[in-house]
Design a protein around this motif. Structure first.
Motif, PDB file in Angstrom:
ATOM      1  N   ILE A 142       0.834  -1.211   0.000  1.00 10.78           N
ATOM      2  CA  ILE A 142       0.000   0.000   0.000  1.00 10.78           C
ATOM      3  C   ILE A 142       0.867   1.258   0.000  1.00 10.78           C
ATOM      4  CG2 ILE A 142      -1.739   1.294   1.307  1.00 10.78           C
ATOM      5  CD1 ILE A 142      -2.951  -1.134   0.137  1.00 10.78           C
ATOM      6  N   GLN A 143       1.965   1.197   0.754  1.00 13.26           N
ATOM      7  CA  GLN A 143       2.849   2.367   0.784  1.00 13.26           C
ATOM      8  C   GLN A 143       3.374   2.676  -0.624  1.00 13.26           C
ATOM      9  OE1 GLN A 143       6.006   2.396   3.772  1.00 13.26           O
ATOM     10  NE2 GLN A 143       7.247   3.626   2.389  1.00 13.26           N
TER      11      GLN A 143
ATOM     12  N   GLU B 117       1.954   1.924  -3.464  1.00 14.85           N
ATOM     13  CA  GLU B 117       0.847   2.436  -4.274  1.00 14.85           C
ATOM     14  C   GLU B 117       0.593   3.911  -3.987  1.00 14.85           C
ATOM     15  OE1 GLU B 117      -1.828  -1.616  -4.446  1.00 14.85           O
ATOM     16  OE2 GLU B 117      -2.900   0.268  -4.177  1.00 14.85           O
ATOM     17  N   LEU B 118       0.580   4.219  -2.666  1.00 11.77           N
ATOM     18  CA  LEU B 118       0.320   5.605  -2.271  1.00 11.77           C
ATOM     19  C   LEU B 118       1.419   6.534  -2.769  1.00 11.77           C
ATOM     20  CD1 LEU B 118      -0.907   5.114   1.401  1.00 11.77           C
ATOM     21  CD2 LEU B 118      -2.227   6.063  -0.485  1.00 11.77           C
ATOM     22  N   GLU B 119       2.656   6.072  -2.625  1.00 13.48           N
ATOM     23  CA  GLU B 119       3.774   6.911  -3.085  1.00 13.48           C
ATOM     24  C   GLU B 119       3.625   7.225  -4.566  1.00 13.48           C
ATOM     25  OE1 GLU B 119       7.550   5.242  -2.030  1.00 13.48           O
ATOM     26  OE2 GLU B 119       7.159   5.407   0.117  1.00 13.48           O
TER      27      GLU B 119
ATOM     28  N   LEU C 181       0.886   7.331  -6.313  1.00 12.27           N
ATOM     29  CA  LEU C 181      -0.221   8.268  -6.501  1.00 12.27           C
ATOM     30  C   LEU C 181       0.200   9.699  -6.183  1.00 12.27           C
ATOM     31  CD1 LEU C 181      -3.094   6.180  -4.925  1.00 12.27           C
ATOM     32  CD2 LEU C 181      -3.143   7.188  -7.209  1.00 12.27           C
ATOM     33  N   PHE C 182       0.933   9.842  -5.059  1.00 12.56           N
ATOM     34  CA  PHE C 182       1.319  11.198  -4.655  1.00 12.56           C
ATOM     35  C   PHE C 182       2.399  11.769  -5.572  1.00 12.56           C
ATOM     36  CE2 PHE C 182      -0.860  10.274  -0.656  1.00 12.56           C
ATOM     37  CZ  PHE C 182      -1.578  11.453  -0.538  1.00 12.56           C
TER      38      PHE C 182
ATOM     39  N   LEU D 169      -6.878  10.242  -4.015  1.00  9.94           N
ATOM     40  CA  LEU D 169      -6.117   9.184  -3.357  1.00  9.94           C
ATOM     41  C   LEU D 169      -6.986   7.957  -3.094  1.00  9.94           C
ATOM     42  CD1 LEU D 169      -3.709   8.349  -1.402  1.00  9.94           C
ATOM     43  CD2 LEU D 169      -5.063   9.415   0.362  1.00  9.94           C
TER      44      LEU D 169
ATOM     45  N   ILE E 139      -6.770   4.013  -4.300  1.00  8.28           N
ATOM     46  CA  ILE E 139      -6.612   2.878  -3.384  1.00  8.28           C
ATOM     47  C   ILE E 139      -7.751   1.877  -3.540  1.00  8.28           C
ATOM     48  CG2 ILE E 139      -6.685   2.228  -0.924  1.00  8.28           C
ATOM     49  CD1 ILE E 139      -4.082   3.364  -1.601  1.00  8.28           C
TER      50      ILE E 139
ATOM     51  N   LEU F 192      -1.600   4.583   8.046  1.00 13.73           N
ATOM     52  CA  LEU F 192      -1.279   3.616   6.994  1.00 13.73           C
ATOM     53  C   LEU F 192      -1.680   2.205   7.419  1.00 13.73           C
ATOM     54  CD1 LEU F 192       0.001   4.065   4.260  1.00 13.73           C
ATOM     55  CD2 LEU F 192       2.220   3.501   5.231  1.00 13.73           C
TER      56      LEU F 192
END
Ligand code: PHE
Length: 342
Positions: free
Chosen positions: A109-110, A112-114, A116-117, A235, A239, A315
């Motif tokens: 997930i981290q 994926e989030l990175e 996206l950001f 975001l 997700i 998170l």
């Protein structure tokens, strides 16, 4: 002397019968025939014998030595012959399977989030887990003795500074990187900070002393809650792979003004009410707000010119929601049965 030689010979030959590998053979060679070897020593002592004896025993000793050396050679050949046989590899046999590891669900997930950001122009920053009281509390507008310190059960490090104060903590939140980032990069600024945080918690299925957050910080001209909510919706779409409805409630944190709590419509029951959302239809996702002017000042940014938003995404909680994990203790358990599912 003769007996001694005969005994040594027997001893060595007996050992040689047992030897099955190269390493042991070499050790044996050193033990008896090396510079300080037992057999070598006997040979060395020959010089102390008188002339006649020296001749007779010398000859015997040399014969025995030759015999032993031959035997060593023979054993060596047998062993290397076996090794050579092993080298005839059947290349058509299936290979050994190398078991590939798994990414921890948090890492998945981290990542994926990175992504996206980064796509929205944010930097991904890091910060120390062992943090100063200053960056963890003071710089985010939580002065010493402020009651807000009680909101976070803190691990203080048992070491005083020159002024006799405990000034090191295990960071209680990734907000500790807010002022560090502002001091380093100034405004405008967009960054996220994923990382581990620590609280002196009593541990149960939903509380851990070590968990992960992702801080978000955006500073610029005319940044408002509208920007925050737009970024959050983007975001969540990334997700959960679908449009997620959000709602905003007021919340208090000393480093944001106004402070909000962002909830999402329960992804399991779509808002109808279920055990996961305690029948409310909503899940608490993260606290956020507009950066308090004092925090901007600590960061060396002019609050008259700039404003910003910050959020503290849980998170670990998000991963639990996404995968339906019902016990937070699993993350630090090191239990492969848990990890291998992802
Ligand atoms: N740092 C807060 C916490 O861990 C969360 C937070 C971050 C709240 C950013 C508002 C803005 O509890």
């Amino acid at each position: 002397m003769k007996d001694k030689l005969a005994n040594l010979k027997k001893e060595i030959l007996d050992y040689l019968k047992e030897v099955k590998d190269d390493q042991v053979l070499r050790e044996l060679e050193i033990k008896y025939l090396g510079r300080k070897g037992k057999f070598t020593e006997v040979l060395r002592n020959l010089k102390n014998l008188d002339a006649n004896e020296k001749k007779e025993i010398g000859q015997l000793a040399n014969e025995i030595k030759k015999e032993i050396l031959d035997k060593f050679k023979e054993v060596k050949n047998i062993i290397s012959g076996e090794n050579n046989q092993n080298k005839n590899i059947d290349v058509t046999l299936p290979g050994k399977k190398i078991k590939a590891g798994h990414l921890n669900p948090l890492t998945i997930i981290q990542n994926e989030l990175e992504d996206l950001f980064i796509a929205m122009g944010f930097m991904v920053l890091d910060g120390p887990e062992l943090e100063s009281d200053y960056y963890n509390f003071e710089a985010v507008n939580i002065p010493k003795n402020h009651p807000a310190r009680d909101m976070q059960d803190t691990f203080y490090i048992d070491k005083k500074n020159k002024a006799g104060e405990y000034d090191l903590v295990m960071r209680t939140h990734t907000s500790s990187v807010q002022v560090r980032a502002m001091q380093k990069y100034g405004a405008p600024l967009r960054c996220v900070v994923p990382g581990r945080v620590f609280r002196c918690e009593a541990i149960d299925a939903s509380h851990e002393h070590t968990f992960d957050q992702m801080e978000g910080l955006m500073v610029g001209e005319k940044i408002s809650l509208v920007n925050l909510i737009a970024v959050m919706k983007e975001l969540l779409k990334g997700i959960f792979k679908k449009e997620v409805e959000v709602r905003v409630r007021p919340g208090y944190f000393p480093f944001v003004e106004p402070g909000i709590e962002l909830d999402i419509k329960c992804t399991l029951c779509e808002g109808k009410g279920c055990p996961a959302c305690k029948n409310s239809g909503w899940l608490e996702l993260m606290p956020a707000g507009l950066v308090h002017p004092k925090v901007l000042e600590y960061g060396g940014i002019d609050p008259q010119k700039y404003s910003g938003f910050a959020f503290g995404l849980g998170l670990t909680r998000l991963v639990m929601m996404k995968y339906g994990i019902n016990d937070i203790r699993l993350f630090n358990s090191g239990d492969l049965r848990f990890l291998e599912q992802f």
